[in-house]
Design an enzyme around this catalytic site. Structure first.
Site, mmCIF file in Angstrom:
data_model
loop_
_atom_site.group_PDB
_atom_site.id
_atom_site.type_symbol
_atom_site.label_atom_id
_atom_site.label_comp_id
_atom_site.label_asym_id
_atom_site.label_seq_id
_atom_site.Cartn_x
_atom_site.Cartn_y
_atom_site.Cartn_z
ATOM 1 N N ASP A 259 6.322 10.200 8.020
ATOM 2 C CA ASP A 259 5.577 8.972 8.247
ATOM 3 C C ASP A 259 4.915 8.971 9.623
ATOM 4 O O ASP A 259 5.539 9.325 10.633
ATOM 5 C CB ASP A 259 6.539 7.780 8.135
ATOM 6 C CG ASP A 259 5.884 6.465 8.460
ATOM 7 O OD1 ASP A 259 5.020 6.034 7.681
ATOM 8 O OD2 ASP A 259 6.229 5.872 9.512
ATOM 9 N N GLU A 292 1.683 11.899 7.019
ATOM 10 C CA GLU A 292 0.755 10.784 7.209
ATOM 11 C C GLU A 292 0.299 10.896 8.652
ATOM 12 O O GLU A 292 1.123 10.924 9.567
ATOM 13 C CB GLU A 292 1.428 9.440 6.986
ATOM 14 C CG GLU A 292 0.454 8.278 7.208
ATOM 15 C CD GLU A 292 1.144 6.936 7.359
ATOM 16 O OE1 GLU A 292 0.494 5.919 7.087
ATOM 17 O OE2 GLU A 292 2.321 6.898 7.764
ATOM 18 N N ASP A 312 -8.628 8.408 4.106
ATOM 19 C CA ASP A 312 -10.090 8.287 4.010
ATOM 20 C C ASP A 312 -10.530 8.108 2.564
ATOM 21 O O ASP A 312 -11.441 7.328 2.261
ATOM 22 C CB ASP A 312 -10.760 9.540 4.596
ATOM 23 C CG ASP A 312 -10.680 9.591 6.120
ATOM 24 O OD1 ASP A 312 -10.133 8.653 6.720
ATOM 25 O OD2 ASP A 312 -11.166 10.585 6.695
ATOM 26 N N HIS A 314 -8.841 6.831 0.030
ATOM 27 C CA HIS A 314 -8.547 5.460 -0.409
ATOM 28 C C HIS A 314 -9.486 4.449 0.213
ATOM 29 O O HIS A 314 -10.034 3.569 -0.466
ATOM 30 C CB HIS A 314 -7.106 5.079 -0.078
ATOM 31 C CG HIS A 314 -6.887 3.597 -0.127
ATOM 32 N ND1 HIS A 314 -7.083 2.784 0.980
ATOM 33 C CD2 HIS A 314 -6.570 2.761 -1.145
ATOM 34 C CE1 HIS A 314 -6.862 1.526 0.628
ATOM 35 N NE2 HIS A 314 -6.547 1.484 -0.644
ATOM 36 N N ASP A 381 1.415 0.872 1.486
ATOM 37 C CA ASP A 381 0.711 0.255 2.605
ATOM 38 C C ASP A 381 -0.471 -0.569 2.142
ATOM 39 O O ASP A 381 -0.638 -1.732 2.518
ATOM 40 C CB ASP A 381 0.212 1.330 3.580
ATOM 41 C CG ASP A 381 1.202 1.607 4.697
ATOM 42 O OD1 ASP A 381 1.969 0.700 5.051
ATOM 43 O OD2 ASP A 381 1.203 2.739 5.210
ATOM 44 N N ASN A 385 0.354 -4.255 2.616
ATOM 45 C CA ASN A 385 -0.219 -4.768 3.858
ATOM 46 C C ASN A 385 -1.339 -5.771 3.613
ATOM 47 O O ASN A 385 -1.979 -6.231 4.558
ATOM 48 C CB ASN A 385 -0.702 -3.623 4.743
ATOM 49 C CG ASN A 385 0.454 -2.971 5.485
ATOM 50 O OD1 ASN A 385 1.491 -3.588 5.680
ATOM 51 N ND2 ASN A 385 0.280 -1.729 5.886
#
Length: 581
Positions: A259, A292, A312, A314, A381, A385
């Protein structure tokens, strides 16, 4: 499987035989350390060089213990292999060899066959409940499941990125043996298992290292979560290196996803981790290492790591599908179609370019194979998020989503699916925690203030609609149902095409470039390893295009297209080696 011998002592409680355990703690700021056992026995630990304290004593598996620092405070083992209840209480001695593996000959899967399904163990009910989904996922065409972080965190509910005991699987999900049973069962279904690990920070509650090992942290280096971890120290590096090896060797995970390594900012540690893993894992096993990394460091993907999550991919597709340009989507608001073409043709969009926030980001990536990038339309995320946790099918047209799904599942990047994507789950995935007191209040207010710059939440009263992360209903709402539907049939069909036509020929695949056809529309081509030519035409725009269909179509949506490429459509064709489009 014997544990390896280190130049420094392995952290934590290491069983020497069925009745004896060695306890080791790196506590350079302590004068006196003892290990306290559950029935009141306290054993002084012997000081060693460089701040270590050690003792060997009669102590079988299952014994509860904790460390006492200077006779003043009792703390859990930072390398606890299991906690009795939570991060503040007793640690438990674990025998890593107690579980009898049923599929010990499993060697993993080649990376090019990966179709990854990211899931949250808690939101699916724990280790044993996840196991019940394995037959369904294997039948769907998934070849690997990726578990969000399992390191013990405070409370019973959390995304996992607040973990403070990296060696201890979260107790509220089940026992270490139940986790091993899940992995064993996945292997029986031909599924690899990946674990998301967090080596860039500790959570805000339950980390006691700073009280007796201040050198674990680098106070001059700041991360979004506090002082940076000092990876220059051998003891600190080994703490995390041994953790990675524990998951891969003792638990037989098939890969790790690291991560937010941009917050580690120590390429030397990352390279050493990759090297140690390659050295320690049997040469016949397929073990995957993923990153990541907001820095888009293509150099780390050449020799050390198999792939990086390609944010990028996504981000630019999200802009094209939804029109949203708030927050990090703002860097993809200008010329998104050209950015998508660059992504399909070269991997990363940002390859040293200046973002709209004024920072250079990335390294050239065009020489990397397409399989060096993990592509996704959603992940934890990008759903969680969002203030209200909406999923992509609730934000764009179903036709456009179907076309984008075809690009994801039939393109040569490694596809990743977030739990529930395959059935267009109606349930949101919200941000949830289980903090209490002042920390709970700070997390609740911090979460709501994060969205002050979003147009829909400028007004403080609007932000009150954002669910409280600590409320139990916030977690319960995030548990997806998995009702079979037409969308699942689409996934099943596309993945069958991938396993037949694309995945076997990914080794040696190269991108041949991508071009903009019109606003929202691109065409991209790749030569696969067997010489065949893969072409994907995608139109996420609102207007049809004069773009005749090539021969050798293997999929198109909508099914009837003719000489035009309709709005919200995709075509996928595969020409045999030696034949031009």
């Amino acid at each position: 499987m014997p544990l390896r011998t280190l130049e420094t002592s392995p952290h934590g409680a290491i069983m020497l035989d069925a009745q004896h355990t060695r306890f080791a703690l790196w506590a350079p700021d302590a004068f006196y350390v003892s290990v306290e056992l559950e029935h009141g026995k306290s054993i002084a630990m012997l000081p060693q060089a460089d701040g270590w304290f050690e003792v060997e004593t009669a102590c079988p598996a299952g014994t509860l213990y904790r460390f006492n620092i200077d006779g003043e405070r009792a703390v859990p083992d930072p390398a606890s292999r299991a906690q009795a209840v939570d991060v503040h209480g007793w640690s438990r001695v674990v025998d890593p060899h107690a579980y009898e593996w049923r599929h010990s000959q499993w060697q993993g899967r080649p990376w090019h066959t990966a179709v990854i399904y990211e899931l949250h163990v808690g939101a699916m009910g724990g280790y044993t409940e996840v196991e019940k989904h394995l037959p369904r996922l294997a039948e769907l065409g998934i070849t690997a499941i990726e578990l969000m972080p399992l390191a013990q965190f405070p409370g019973e509910r959390n995304w996992g990125y607040d973990g403070v005991l990296p060696y201890a699987p979260q107790a509220s999900y089940g026992s270490p043996e139940q986790l091993k049973h899940l992995i064993d069962s996945a292997h029986a279904h031909g599924l690899a298992v990946i674990l998301d690990v967090v080596y860039n920070h500790f959570g805000p509650d339950g980390n006691y290292l700073g009280q007796y090992a201040k050198g674990f942290f680098h106070e001059d280096v700041h991360t979004p979560w506090g002082a940076g971890i000092d990876f220059e120290r051998r003891e600190v590096r080994d703490f995390f290196l041994d953790n990675a090896l524990m998951w891969l060797l003792e638990y037989r995970f098939d890969g790790l996803r690291l991560d937010a390594v941009h917050a580690i900012d120590n390429p030397g540690f990352l390279k050493e981790l990759a090297q140690r893993v390659r050295e320690q894992v049997d040469s016949g096993r397929h073990v995957w290492l993923m990153l990541e990394n907001e820095l888009n460091q293509a150099s780390l993907l050449k020799d050390d790591f198999d792939a990086q999550w390609n944010d990028d991919f996504h981000n630019v597709l999200h802009v094209l599908l939804t029109g949203e340009t708030d927050a990090y989507y703002n860097d993809f608001a200008e010329q998104p179609t050209a950015k998508l073409a660059r992504c399909l043709g070269e991997g990363f969009i940002y390859q040293g370019d200046i973002t709209r926030h004024g920072h250079a980001r990335g390294e050239p990536s065009a020489d990397l194979p397409p399989s060096a990038f993990v592509a996704f339309l959603q992940n934890h995320d990008q759903v969680g998020n969002r203030a209200l946790g909406e999923r992509l099918h609730q934000l764009c047209s179903p036709q456009a989503l179907k076309a984008a799904t075809a690009l994801l599942l039939l393109g040569p990047m490694i596809p990743m699916i977030f739990m529930g994507d395959e059935v267009n789950a109606a349930e949101p995935f919200l941000f949830f925690t289980d903090h209490h007191g002042e920390l709970a209040e700070a997390v609740r207010e911090g979460r709501r203030n994060e969205f002050a710059d979003f147009a829909a939440f400028h007004d403080p009263e609007q932000r009150e609609r954002i669910p409280d992360p600590n409320a139990l209903p916030t977690f319960l709402q995030s548990m997806p149902s998995f009702v079979e539907n037409d969308h699942a049939q689409l996934y099943r069909h596309l993945l069958s095409l991938r396993h037949l036509h694309v995945a076997p020929h990914l080794p040696g695949a190269v991108a041949l470039g991508a071009q903009v056809l019109a606003e929202g529309a691109v065409t991209a081509r790749w030569r696969l390893g067997n010489g065949s030519l893969l072409q994907i035409d995608l139109n996420l725009g609102e207007l049809p295009l004069d773009h005749p269909a090539p021969r050798h179509l293997i999929f198109q949506t909508p099914a009837e297209q003719g000489a035009q490429l309709p709005p919200h459509s995709a075509r996928v064709s595969l020409s045999p080696a030696g034949e031009h489009f």
